[in-house]
Scaffold this motif. Structure first.
Motif, PDB file in Angstrom:
ATOM      1  N   ALA A  56       0.831  -1.201   0.000  1.00 59.30           N
ATOM      2  CA  ALA A  56       0.000   0.000   0.000  1.00 59.30           C
ATOM      3  C   ALA A  56       0.867   1.252   0.000  1.00 59.30           C
ATOM      4  CB  ALA A  56      -0.902   0.001   1.229  1.00 59.30           C
ATOM      5  N   LEU A  57       0.323   2.315  -0.581  1.00 61.33           N
ATOM      6  CA  LEU A  57       0.937   3.646  -0.528  1.00 61.33           C
ATOM      7  C   LEU A  57       0.068   4.506   0.386  1.00 61.33           C
ATOM      8  CD1 LEU A  57       3.028   5.724  -1.687  1.00 61.33           C
ATOM      9  CD2 LEU A  57       1.243   6.339  -3.338  1.00 61.33           C
ATOM     10  N   HIS A  58       0.672   4.932   1.497  1.00 62.16           N
ATOM     11  CA  HIS A  58      -0.076   5.704   2.486  1.00 62.16           C
ATOM     12  C   HIS A  58       0.471   7.126   2.543  1.00 62.16           C
ATOM     13  CE1 HIS A  58      -2.449   6.446   6.051  1.00 62.16           C
ATOM     14  NE2 HIS A  58      -1.365   6.871   6.678  1.00 62.16           N
ATOM     15  N   LEU A  59      -0.397   8.106   2.305  1.00 67.02           N
ATOM     16  CA  LEU A  59       0.034   9.509   2.355  1.00 67.02           C
ATOM     17  C   LEU A  59       0.054   9.964   3.803  1.00 67.02           C
ATOM     18  CD1 LEU A  59      -1.991  10.942  -0.671  1.00 67.02           C
ATOM     19  CD2 LEU A  59       0.217   9.750  -0.643  1.00 67.02           C
ATOM     20  N   VAL A  60       1.174  10.591   4.213  1.00 71.70           N
ATOM     21  CA  VAL A  60       1.388  10.904   5.629  1.00 71.70           C
ATOM     22  C   VAL A  60       1.282  12.400   5.907  1.00 71.70           C
ATOM     23  CG1 VAL A  60       3.064  10.790   7.520  1.00 71.70           C
ATOM     24  CG2 VAL A  60       2.851   8.878   5.936  1.00 71.70           C
ATOM     25  N   TRP A  61       1.900  13.192   5.009  1.00 71.24           N
ATOM     26  CA  TRP A  61       2.004  14.637   5.248  1.00 71.24           C
ATOM     27  C   TRP A  61       2.367  15.257   3.912  1.00 71.24           C
ATOM     28  CZ3 TRP A  61       0.225  17.500   8.963  1.00 71.24           C
ATOM     29  CH2 TRP A  61       0.732  18.773   9.199  1.00 71.24           C
ATOM     30  N   ASP A  62       2.566  16.572   3.895  1.00 76.31           N
ATOM     31  CA  ASP A  62       2.874  17.248   2.642  1.00 76.31           C
ATOM     32  C   ASP A  62       4.103  16.609   1.966  1.00 76.31           C
ATOM     33  OD1 ASP A  62       2.660  19.166   0.634  1.00 76.31           O
ATOM     34  OD2 ASP A  62       4.053  20.524   1.653  1.00 76.31           O
ATOM     35  N   GLU A  63       3.904  16.065   0.783  1.00 75.18           N
ATOM     36  CA  GLU A  63       4.976  15.487  -0.038  1.00 75.18           C
ATOM     37  C   GLU A  63       5.682  14.302   0.628  1.00 75.18           C
ATOM     38  OE1 GLU A  63       7.450  18.867  -1.086  1.00 75.18           O
ATOM     39  OE2 GLU A  63       6.000  19.571  -2.561  1.00 75.18           O
ATOM     40  N   LEU A  64       5.014  13.695   1.609  1.00 70.86           N
ATOM     41  CA  LEU A  64       5.600  12.588   2.367  1.00 70.86           C
ATOM     42  C   LEU A  64       4.652  11.385   2.338  1.00 70.86           C
ATOM     43  CD1 LEU A  64       7.847  11.641   4.419  1.00 70.86           C
ATOM     44  CD2 LEU A  64       6.361  12.536   6.226  1.00 70.86           C
ATOM     45  N   PHE A 102       9.069   6.614   2.161  1.00 70.58           N
ATOM     46  CA  PHE A 102       9.814   5.839   3.152  1.00 70.58           C
ATOM     47  C   PHE A 102       9.142   4.510   3.447  1.00 70.58           C
ATOM     48  CE2 PHE A 102       7.265   6.123   7.002  1.00 70.58           C
ATOM     49  CZ  PHE A 102       6.445   7.206   6.754  1.00 70.58           C
ATOM     50  N   ALA A 103       9.914   3.638   4.091  1.00 71.35           N
ATOM     51  CA  ALA A 103       9.387   2.358   4.561  1.00 71.35           C
ATOM     52  C   ALA A 103      10.031   2.058   5.896  1.00 71.35           C
ATOM     53  CB  ALA A 103       9.704   1.257   3.556  1.00 71.35           C
ATOM     54  N   LEU A 104       9.296   1.433   6.777  1.00 73.99           N
ATOM     55  CA  LEU A 104       9.834   0.920   8.039  1.00 73.99           C
ATOM     56  C   LEU A 104       9.822  -0.589   7.904  1.00 73.99           C
ATOM     57  CD1 LEU A 104       7.837   3.264  10.419  1.00 73.99           C
ATOM     58  CD2 LEU A 104      10.238   3.435   9.788  1.00 73.99           C
ATOM     59  N   GLU A 122      16.214   8.944  13.966  1.00 74.41           N
ATOM     60  CA  GLU A 122      16.094  10.298  14.533  1.00 74.41           C
ATOM     61  C   GLU A 122      16.096  11.355  13.433  1.00 74.41           C
ATOM     62  OE1 GLU A 122      18.916   8.224  15.248  1.00 74.41           O
ATOM     63  OE2 GLU A 122      17.523   7.209  16.592  1.00 74.41           O
ATOM     64  N   SER A 123      16.592  11.003  12.231  1.00 74.34           N
ATOM     65  CA  SER A 123      16.742  12.018  11.188  1.00 74.34           C
ATOM     66  C   SER A 123      15.484  12.192  10.344  1.00 74.34           C
ATOM     67  CB  SER A 123      17.899  11.635  10.259  1.00 74.34           C
ATOM     68  OG  SER A 123      17.516  10.556   9.424  1.00 74.34           O
ATOM     69  N   VAL A 124      14.507  11.325  10.535  1.00 71.57           N
ATOM     70  CA  VAL A 124      13.345  11.390   9.634  1.00 71.57           C
ATOM     71  C   VAL A 124      12.292  12.346  10.187  1.00 71.57           C
ATOM     72  CG1 VAL A 124      13.728   9.093   8.715  1.00 71.57           C
ATOM     73  CG2 VAL A 124      12.250   9.381  10.680  1.00 71.57           C
ATOM     74  N   MET A 128       6.480  11.376  10.137  1.00 73.06           N
ATOM     75  CA  MET A 128       6.564   9.977   9.723  1.00 73.06           C
ATOM     76  C   MET A 128       6.111   9.040  10.836  1.00 73.06           C
ATOM     77  SD  MET A 128       9.997   8.348   8.199  1.00 73.06           S
ATOM     78  CE  MET A 128      10.629   6.814   8.814  1.00 73.06           C
ATOM     79  N   TRP A 129       6.248   9.513  12.057  1.00 79.69           N
ATOM     80  CA  TRP A 129       5.976   8.637  13.208  1.00 79.69           C
ATOM     81  C   TRP A 129       4.587   8.836  13.773  1.00 79.69           C
ATOM     82  CZ3 TRP A 129       9.573   5.147  13.184  1.00 79.69           C
ATOM     83  CH2 TRP A 129      10.841   5.481  12.712  1.00 79.69           C
ATOM     84  N   LYS A 130       3.755   9.634  13.093  1.00 79.19           N
ATOM     85  CA  LYS A 130       2.518  10.040  13.768  1.00 79.19           C
ATOM     86  C   LYS A 130       1.559   8.891  14.044  1.00 79.19           C
ATOM     87  CE  LYS A 130      -0.141  11.680   9.746  1.00 79.19           C
ATOM     88  NZ  LYS A 130      -1.336  10.888   9.765  1.00 79.19           N
ATOM     89  N   GLU A 131       1.683   7.811  13.295  1.00 80.43           N
ATOM     90  CA  GLU A 131       0.776   6.688  13.536  1.00 80.43           C
ATOM     91  C   GLU A 131       1.406   5.589  14.385  1.00 80.43           C
ATOM     92  OE1 GLU A 131      -1.127   5.558   9.843  1.00 80.43           O
ATOM     93  OE2 GLU A 131      -1.162   7.687   9.363  1.00 80.43           O
ATOM     94  N   CYS A 132       2.669   5.811  14.759  1.00 81.16           N
ATOM     95  CA  CYS A 132       3.362   4.761  15.522  1.00 81.16           C
ATOM     96  C   CYS A 132       2.698   4.506  16.866  1.00 81.16           C
ATOM     97  CB  CYS A 132       4.811   5.144  15.736  1.00 81.16           C
ATOM     98  SG  CYS A 132       5.737   5.179  14.197  1.00 81.16           S
ATOM     99  N   ILE A 133       2.037   5.523  17.370  1.00 83.48           N
ATOM    100  CA  ILE A 133       1.419   5.368  18.677  1.00 83.48           C
ATOM    101  C   ILE A 133       0.371   4.256  18.673  1.00 83.48           C
ATOM    102  CG2 ILE A 133      -0.376   7.117  18.355  1.00 83.48           C
ATOM    103  CD1 ILE A 133       0.484   8.025  21.293  1.00 83.48           C
ATOM    104  N   ASN A 134      -0.151   3.936  17.482  1.00 90.21           N
ATOM    105  CA  ASN A 134      -1.138   2.858  17.374  1.00 90.21           C
ATOM    106  C   ASN A 134      -0.492   1.476  17.234  1.00 90.21           C
ATOM    107  OD1 ASN A 134      -3.326   4.685  17.330  1.00 90.21           O
ATOM    108  ND2 ASN A 134      -2.868   5.139  15.184  1.00 90.21           N
ATOM    109  N   CYS A 135       0.833   1.459  17.133  1.00 89.52           N
ATOM    110  CA  CYS A 135       1.530   0.193  16.882  1.00 89.52           C
ATOM    111  C   CYS A 135       1.753  -0.550  18.195  1.00 89.52           C
ATOM    112  CB  CYS A 135       2.873   0.489  16.212  1.00 89.52           C
ATOM    113  SG  CYS A 135       3.886  -0.982  16.001  1.00 89.52           S
TER     114      CYS A 135
END
Ligand SMILES: CC(=O)SCCNC(=O)CCNC(=O)[C@H](O)C(C)(C)COP(=O)(O)OP(=O)(O)OC[C@H]1O[C@@H](n2cnc3c(N)ncnc32)[C@H](O)[C@@H]1OP(=O)(O)O
Length: 150
Positions: A56-64, A102-104, A122-124, A128-135
Motif C-alpha cells: 500500500a501507498l499511504h500519504l502521511v504529510w505534505d509530499e511525504l 519511506f518504509a519501516l 532520529e533524522s526522519v 513519519m511517526w505520527k501513527e506509531c502510537i497505534n503500533c
C-alpha cells in the motif's frame, strides 16, 4: 500475472497474506476494519485468481508518503513481484507530488535494491511517526527506516 488495484473481494486474501507473515514476526498484523478503510491504497499481484503480492501507498504529510503492508506469497519470493508492486506505488507517489517516500522494515536489503537508503530514525520527519502510537511495538520500535527521495 496481473497487477491491479485491490477491491472488496480481495480483502480476505490480503489479510491472510499479511497476517501469516505477521504471525512469523516479519511484519505488523492488520485488522479487517483498517484494511477496508485503506483499501484504496493497495496494489496487488494476481495469478490464476490468487493474490500473490500486495502493498500500500499511504500519504502521511505534505509530499511525504509511506510504502507499507508489503507481502509476497512464499511461492513467488524473489521473482520480481515485490519490486514491481513497489515500483508501481512509487510511480503513483510521483504523480501525486510525493518528494519523500519511506518504509519501516526488517528487510532493508530489499529496499536498498530499489534505491531506498537507510537513515537513522532520529533524522526522519516527525510526521513519519505520527501513527506509531497505534503500533503494538510502540515505543520500542526495532524496524529500520529506509528513505527514497523522488
Ligand atoms: C514496509 C513493509 O511492508 S516491510 C514488510 C516486508 N514484508 C515481509 O518481510 C514479508 C515477507 N517477505 C516478503 O513478502 C518478500 O520477501 C519481500 C516483499 C520482502 C520481497 O519481495 P520479492 O518479490 O521476493 O522481491 P523481488 O523478487 O522483487 O526482489 C527485488 C530485488 O531485491 C532482492 N531481495 C528480495 N528480498 C530480499 C531480502 N529480504 N533481502 C535482500 N534482498 C532481497 C532480490 O534478490 C532482487 O534483487 P535483484 O534485482 O538483484 O535480483
Amino acid at each position: 500475472m496481473i497487477f491491479r488495484k485491490a477491491t472488496f473481494s480481495d480483502v480476505e486474501d490480503i489479510l491472510k497474506l499479511i497476517n501469516d507473515y505477521a504471525e512469523q514476526g516479519l511484519m505488523l498484523a492488520r485488522a479487517r476494519n483498517t484494511l477496508y478503510e485503506g483499501l484504496r491504497e493497495f496494489i496487488l499481484a494476481e495469478e490464476d485468481g490468487k493474490v500473490v503480492g500486495v502493498a500500500a501507498l499511504h500519504l502521511v504529510w505534505d509530499e511525504l508518503a509511506e510504502i507499507r503492508a508489503l507481502a509476497v506469497h512464499s511461492s513467488k519470493i524473489k521473482s520480481g513481484v515485490g519490486r514491481k508492486i513497489v515500483d508501481m506505488l512509487t510511480d503513483e507517489a510521483r504523480e501525486l507530488g510525493v518528494k519523500t517516500l519511506f518504509a519501516l522494515t526488517y528487510q532493508p536489503g530489499f529496499f536498498a535494491k530499489l534505491d531506498f537508503k537507510e537513515v537513522p530514525k532520529e533524522s526522519v520527519p516527525h510526521k513519519m511517526w505520527k501513527e506509531c502510537i497505534n503500533c503494538p511495538k510502540f515505543p520500542n520500535c526495532d524496524e529500520i527506516a529506509m528513505v527514497k527521495e523522488l
